[in-house]
Every structure is written in C-alpha cells, then in structure tokens.
Design an enzyme around this catalytic site. Structure first.
Site, mmCIF file in Angstrom:
data_model
loop_
_atom_site.group_PDB
_atom_site.id
_atom_site.type_symbol
_atom_site.label_atom_id
_atom_site.label_comp_id
_atom_site.label_asym_id
_atom_site.label_seq_id
_atom_site.Cartn_x
_atom_site.Cartn_y
_atom_site.Cartn_z
ATOM 1 N N ASP A 81 0.679 -0.972 0.223
ATOM 2 C CA ASP A 81 0.215 -0.101 -0.045
ATOM 3 C C ASP A 81 0.769 1.184 0.086
ATOM 4 O O ASP A 81 1.802 0.848 0.057
ATOM 5 C CB ASP A 81 -1.153 -0.101 1.456
ATOM 6 C CG ASP A 81 -2.476 0.685 1.048
ATOM 7 O OD1 ASP A 81 -2.002 1.774 -0.017
ATOM 8 O OD2 ASP A 81 -3.467 1.304 1.558
HETATM 9 C C1 BGC Z 1 -4.936 3.125 -0.028
HETATM 10 C C2 BGC Z 1 -4.884 2.180 -0.970
HETATM 11 C C3 BGC Z 1 -4.887 3.471 -2.358
HETATM 12 C C4 BGC Z 1 -3.579 3.622 -2.476
HETATM 13 C C5 BGC Z 1 -3.713 4.302 -3.243
HETATM 14 C C6 BGC Z 1 -3.912 4.142 0.497
HETATM 15 O O1 BGC Z 1 -3.764 5.917 1.073
HETATM 16 O O2 BGC Z 1 -5.038 3.191 1.373
HETATM 17 O O3 BGC Z 1 -6.070 2.107 -0.632
HETATM 18 O O4 BGC Z 1 -5.339 2.334 -3.234
HETATM 19 O O5 BGC Z 1 -3.986 5.080 -0.770
HETATM 20 O O6 BGC Z 1 -4.116 5.724 -3.641
#
Ligand code: BGC
Length: 766
Positions: free
Chosen positions: A265
């Site tokens: 993530d």
């Molecule tokens: C989130 C993810 C997301 C990623 C990219 C993170 O803060 O937890 O779910 O895909 O950001 O935006």
C-alpha cells in the site's frame, strides 16, 4: 560502480521485453535497473540520477506509476484507484477536454445486491474506464472484513462475512479484468481500522485469521486470479503485513496459487529489503529511501539477487500483460452514458428496505407532492472520501430524482434548505486533505411550519446522511448514533405528518451501519440507500415509486447498540482523540514513522479477542437481539420457500429448492444457505453462510428452482493445534433462509470427518 555496469549488455544484443524471454531480459538488467523496477516512480532518485518517471506524467491524478526502462522495452505502467470507479484528475492543463469517471455505487452497496453477475457487469464498466483512460491496474476491490462498524473505510469493503466478501470480490475482479486491465485485491490483510493504520498491530490467533480475515482473499484469489494483490499497512502479530514472507509467499502464492504481482500500500511498511524478501515485489508509490535500502542491502550481500530477481520477474510478467505494454490506443472516451445506466441499475439492487409499515412504499400514483427534509436530500452523498472517491461529473440529488419521477418537492422548503446549505457548507472544516469533510447539522424546521406542510403535502421524505473515509474512523456520537438535530427532525416530522395521516419515509444515505433501534418505529418506511454513486437520486426515486422493487439485503448486522458489537471493547474510539491526534496519526503515513512503540491499546495494537465470532457469528451464537440481522431486507412482494432437496455426490452437496413469488409485484429474492456444524471439536458459530443465490425477476405467482452447491470440504474449520482445515464428523444442519434470522427450510446431513488440508502455520510472534 563496476558492479552497476558489469551486467550492462551491449547495444546490439539488448533483449527487449516481449521479444526475448523474461529470463534474458533479467540477465541484461543492471542492478540499478532492477531496483528501479521494484520501486514506484513517485520520486526522483537524487543519489544516482537513475531513470525514474513521475506519477503525474502519464495519467494525471492516478495514484502511481511504475518505472520505465526504455532500453529493454519496458514501459511505465499506471495504477489508479479505486473501488467505486477510476480516480484520476478530471481536468488537465493545456486542454479543455474533461476526464470525468463514473462514480459507481460503493462496495457495501454492491455486496448488498448479492448478485455476482450484476457485480461483474459493474466491474466490466469500471474496467473499460480504466482501459480507455490509459490506466493499467485498478486499485480495487478491497475486501477487508467489516470487523467493527466504526471503521472509516467499511464503505470500501463488502461484508462482515468472508464468503459473501470473497464471492463478490471475485465477481468484481472478473468483470474489471475482462477488459484486459488488472485489479489489485486489497488490503492484504487484517486491515480493519483507520486510526494509526500504518503502525497498528492486529493481534489475532490463526483460526480467526484463516476463517475470517484471510478467507475472502483466498476465495477471490482462487476464483478470479487478480493481476495484483496489495498488502496492507498494518502489522499482524508484530510484523508488517508487507514484510511477512509467511503471508505473502507461503500462503498467498504457494498455498493459494496466486500467480501475480504483490505491491505495498502507499508508503506501507518500513523496510523495503524485508518486503522484497517476503515477496512483496513492488513498493508504491516509491521513495528514494527505499531505493537506497535495496541498493545497500544488495551491495552488502544481505539481500540475495535471487530474491530480487524473483520480484523483477513478477514485475515483468505483469508489465507484459498491460495495455500500455501492448500499446493499446486508448481514446479517453469511455461510454459514460452507458455506465451511468449501469450505476443506476446496480444501485437499485443494493438498496435495502428496512421497514415498510402498511405498505407505505411504493408511493401510490396519488402521491405527487412531497415535503423533502434533510440537507442530504439536496446534497446527496455519492461515495466516501479518500482514495475510494471518484471525480464524477455530477451527482443526481434526491430532489432531482423525484422531480424526474413526477413527484414535486415543496418549493419553499427546498429554497430554505438550499440557502441553508450554501451558508453553512463553507463553514465546515476538513481536518486535512483527503480526510472526510464534516457535514452540516440538520436545519431546524419549526413545528408550526411542519403542521402546515403536513396539510399541504402528500408525503414527507427525510434523508439522513453519514459519510466517512480514509485515515479516520467514524465517530460514535453523531456518525454511528444520530445527532440530536436528526432525532428531533424525525420526531417532529413524524408527529406532524402522522397527525394528518400522511406517511413519513426515511432514506439513509449512509456509509455503513448506524443506530436505528431507538427511532425506526416512528417513520412508516426506512430505506438504506447507502452511497449509491452519481445516479443516487434517480435510483432512490426508482425504488420509492416502485419502478424497481427493492431486493438488496444487508451484508452486515445492524446491532441494537454499538456496545453490542463484539469488537467494541477492542477498537479505537475516535470520540476520545483530539483533532490534532487524528492529524498526527495521519501524517505518520508520509513520514514513515510506522511507530507503535507507545503500546497504546486500540491505537498501537488491537486484540482480536472476539476470535471468529464477528458479526452474525457472534449475535446468532449469543442469541442476541439485533436491530436488523445479517442478510435481511424487505421487498414489495413476498416469497415462499419449498421443496428443499440435498444430494451428495462425491464431496459436493447440491442443494435445490423452490422460490415462489406469492405477492402481487414482480421481484427478486436472495436466498441464503447457512450451515450449523456439530461443534464438538471446537466452539463453532451457531451458523455460517455457505452459499447464496439471487433469483431472476419473478412475476407474481412465478417460481424458480434454485440450485446451490457446497463442497463438503468448505464445512471445515481451522484447527490451530494441527494447523489444518478439519471437517468435523457428525450431523450438520443446513438452514435455508431469507435472512440469518428468517430460516424457512432445514435439513440435517451426516458428514464424515476428515483433515481436509494441512497448511502453513503463520508465525504468531516475532
Ligand atoms: C490506500 C489504498 C490506495 C492507495 C493509492 C492508500 O492510502 O490505502 O487503498 O489504493 O492509497 O491511492
């Protein structure tokens, strides 16, 4: 320096991706190139000046980009959110063209349809926007379990039940990927709380981990092979999920047969070396620090080239599949009109009718004038905030939806609300960018005014709006529980309209479970509209007028009170944190503090004391009263269940039964098969969902013979002593129901015990 140049192939025999074998491409790569491929392109590498791209360059507003290596024919690829549709910037410098995406219903609503075919259709539409806007992977679906209703991202998740969450996720993946673009199944795993999400340690034993928290991922991986999986921010029993080889390699790949790429993530984990060792191939969005970590470890010989090459291979295999590698000529013109239609139709199947006294709904033809209350009626919430948001071109409000359906909202009230919203909205605070915005308090409408409206109008509609989003969890007071103003509005409107024998309908435009038990007896009907995407107002009107007969059912339990939730004693209470605490916790994400050393209960760690008894598994086993049970939802018609037959062939149970529409409206029914295990070997939930199906649209009097299948191996529970899925010997009760608390048919089945599969024991404490 020699090290970095020694593997450089000469220009004339440089193997190109797609033309030469992946192994030859890897052999030709320098170490710097390998490193660059494993770290996303968000920041330039000042240390070496190596070729790293920029996230913004290709598809503005996309969450991330991987790094190109042009000399080897490796393009940069684009990864973009999210679960309710593609999230990219809607406008760009230097052009008047717009790049709006469809805001589809949120995941919670899609799960409430219990219709896998429909969810795949939504996925097909979403995926075509990914393709036509030039992205390669949609960062969705998210399939974490709704452990606690206060989790700020539950709207991005499907269910409290792993089977429903897994099946719907698989359907979504199939739909999106049918376009030749990828998905990223997230957040793997045990990411159930937003507060301090980048450091919190989820402490749980192997059985709930396997049966509840990993299960939806297992189902989705085995059934739909997402191109990528995204590891979660949190720690699991002391170690970051992205740094756990047992999770990412032994379980995900070796045991479940996952064939794709694993990415972190955004800024997840703290040690890129550990991540590569674990099998987390790609670090997103990519930082110079991570590049440095890999470089140092490779030079010191502490990170083996074998581990690096394993991840590089996964990256190259992934890149070869992408539209960008195939040079797909996207046109930036997906069929937004067709997708709006998919949004409206799918949303209608996921709205859940909770109450409908004396057939208050559908509104009869004579109902033409409505007093419409609640600020959200005028300013409908399409979806939640954060990465699950979508830059949509419009949102149809309830007012607009009603007007188009031939119901006239009372004008003076409308003007008053619109003025109130325009004055109050600018005063609202948003703690930080990307975090949920506060909502305006409900406007007070004097009793005398209500009495007059009740005389002149045919019906009262009240919308209650609750939103949530990334980084923070929901507050108990005012978000889960209604505010004083909302309670007063419901009380006063009901009093005035009931005095005139007029109906009051409450519409819940909510991000998740709210408290209903204290007020739901007052209005005549209650409809959970969830956050239905950009066509919300049209869809709600479709249901209110009876154009569509509701067929959604709850994918989670509505408890009587928050305190009844089994994890209530082990979940951060946002009401107790100051705004500064919340912002500090959020900022730790970018600063990579990832620190849980203060050891604060529910902030630095969370004990999953409830074990497997999550949601209805708890409520049904404890025989606790609930406001609305899992699987519940009313229809404008009735269904009768009959003629249950269960046959066993090999290890497969085939369960067939008849569903008949016994009412006078066409409708669809969701039938649910729960199984109750003997429970001699270990404590078992009273019953667990093992299969479900939705009928086709049945005309009054029409029947459908429904077939469900259950593999006998799926009756197994996880034995911690043996680290194995074990099927207990004995009599299992098959319960066929219209909800978990409305069982219509039952039959007992003898099942022979067996050890179904011995599996990798996840290391508990490090
Ligand atoms: C989130 C993810 C997301 C990623 C990219 C993170 O803060 O937890 O779910 O895909 O950001 O935006």
């Amino acid at each position: 320096m020699l090290l970095f140049c020694s593997l450089q192939a000469t220009a004339q025999d440089v193997p190109l991706l797609g033309k030469s074998s992946i192994n030859d491409v890897i052999k030709a790569m320098t170490i710097e190139e390998k490193i660059s491929l494993l770290i996303g392109a968000a920041s330039e590498d000042s240390a070496t000046g190596a070729v790293v791209g920029r996230t913004e360059a290709i598809v503005p507003g996309a969450a991330g980009t991987t790094v190109a290596i042009p000399r080897l024919g490796i393009p940069a690829t684009v990864l973009a959110d999210g679960p309710a549709g593609l999230r990219i910037a809607p406008t760009r410098e230097g052009t008047d063209a717009t790049f709006y995406c469809t805001h589809f219903p949120v995941e919670t609503l899609l799960a409430s349809t219990w219709n896998t075919e429909l969810v795949s259709e939504v996925g097909r539409a979403m995926g075509s926007e990914v393709l036509e806007y030039g992205a390669d992977v949609l960062l969705a679906p998210a399939t974490n379990i709704m452990r606690n209703p206060l989790c700020g991202r539950n709207f991005e998740y499907y269910s409290e039940d792993p089977l429903l969450a897994g099946k719907i996720a698989a359907a979504m993946i199939r739909g999106v990927q049918s376009n030749g673009v990828g998905t990223s199944l997230k957040h793997f795993a045990v990411n159930n709380q937003e507060i301090n999400r980048t450091a919190i340690d989820a402490r749980l034993s192997p059985r709930p981990l396997r049966e509840i928290y990993l299960k939806p991922f297992e189902i989705a991986v085995k059934e739909a092979q997402p191109w990528t999986v995204m590891t979660s921010y949190n720690k699991i029993n002391g170690t970051y999920a992205s740094q756990r080889a047992d999770l990412v390699t032994s379980i995900l790949r070796d045991e479940w047969g996952f064939e794709g790429l694993v990415m972190s993530d955004w800024h997840g984990g703290i040690d890129a070396v550990e991540q590569v060792r674990a099998g987390n191939d790609l670090m997103m969005p990519g930082t110079a620090r991570q590049r440095e970590q890999l470089r140092e470890a490779i030079l010191a010989g502490t990170l083996s080239m074998r581990d690096v090459d394993t991840s590089v291979k996964c990256m190259l295999e992934y890149i070869q599949r992408t539209p960008r590698f195939k040079a797909y000529a996207y046109d930036n013109r997906p069929d937004l009109t067709a997708h709006a239609d998919v949004t409206r139709r799918s949303a209608a199947e996921g709205m859940v009718l909770l109450e409908n006294r004396n057939e208050a709904l559908p509104l009869g033809r004579q109902i033409r004038k409505a007093a419409v209350f609640g600020t959200t009626s005028y300013d409908l919430i399409a979806g939640g905030t954060g990465s699950g948001d979508v830059n949509h071109a419009y949102v149809v409000s309830l007012i607009e939806g009603l007007e188009k359906a031939g119901i006239k909202p009372e004008d003076s009230l409308r003007k008053e609300y619109e003025k109130y919203i325009s004055i109050e909205t600018p005063k609202l605070k948003q703690l930080a960018w990307f975090m949920p915005r506060e909502r305006v308090l409900e406007m007070r409408v004097e009793k005398e005014r209500l009495r007059k409206l009740a005389k002149s109008q045919d019906v009262a509609l009240i919308t209650i709006g609750k939103t949530s989003g990334e980084f923070v969890d929901r507050k108990l007071n005012g978000n889960f529980n209604l505010t004083e103003e909302e309670r007063m509005l419901i009380d006063n409107v009901c009093e005035a309209f009931h005095a005139e024998r007029k109906k009051v309908i409450v519409i819940l435009n909510v991000c998740g479970v709210i408290e209903t038990a204290s007020w739901s007896a007052e209005p005549d009907a209650v409809l959970v509209a969830w956050m239905a995407g950009q066509e919300g107002g049209n869809t709600i009107a479709d249901i209110l007028t009876g154009k569509v007969n509701p067929s959604g059912k709850l994918p989670m339990t509505f408890p009587v009170a928050y305190a009844d939730v089994p994890s209530a004693g082990n979940f951060a209470d946002p009401d107790r944190l100051t705004d500064k605490d919340l912002v500090d916790l959020m900022n730790s994400l970018e600063e990579h503090t990832g620190d849980n050393s203060q050891n604060r209960k529910d902030i630095d760690y969370s004990n999953y004391e409830e074990g497997v008894f999550v949601g209805y598994r708890h409520f049904d086993t404890q025989k606790r009263q609930v406001a609305y049970p899992f699987g519940y939802g009313l229809s404008y018609t009735n269904f009768a269940y009959s003629d249950l037959k269960i046959e066993l062939s090999g290890d497969l149970f085939t369960v067939t039964f008849e569903i008949k529409n016994t009412g006078n409206q066409a409708g669809k029914e969701v039938a649910q098969l729960y199984v109750s295990a003997p429970g001699q070997d270990m404590p078992k939930p009273a019953q667990e969902l093992k299969a479900f199906a939705k009928t086709r649209l049945l005309e009054p009097g029409e029947s459908e013979r429904v077939t469900l299948t259950v593999n006998a191996d799926d009756l197994a529970s996880f034995s911690e002593d043996e680290s194995a899925w074990v099927r207990e010997n004995g009599v299992y009760e098959f319960h066929l129901g219209a909800s978990s608390r409305d069982i219509r048919l039952k039959e007992n089945v003898e099942v022979a015990g067996k050890i179904v599969e011995r599996v990798y024991p996840l290391i508990i404490e490090r």
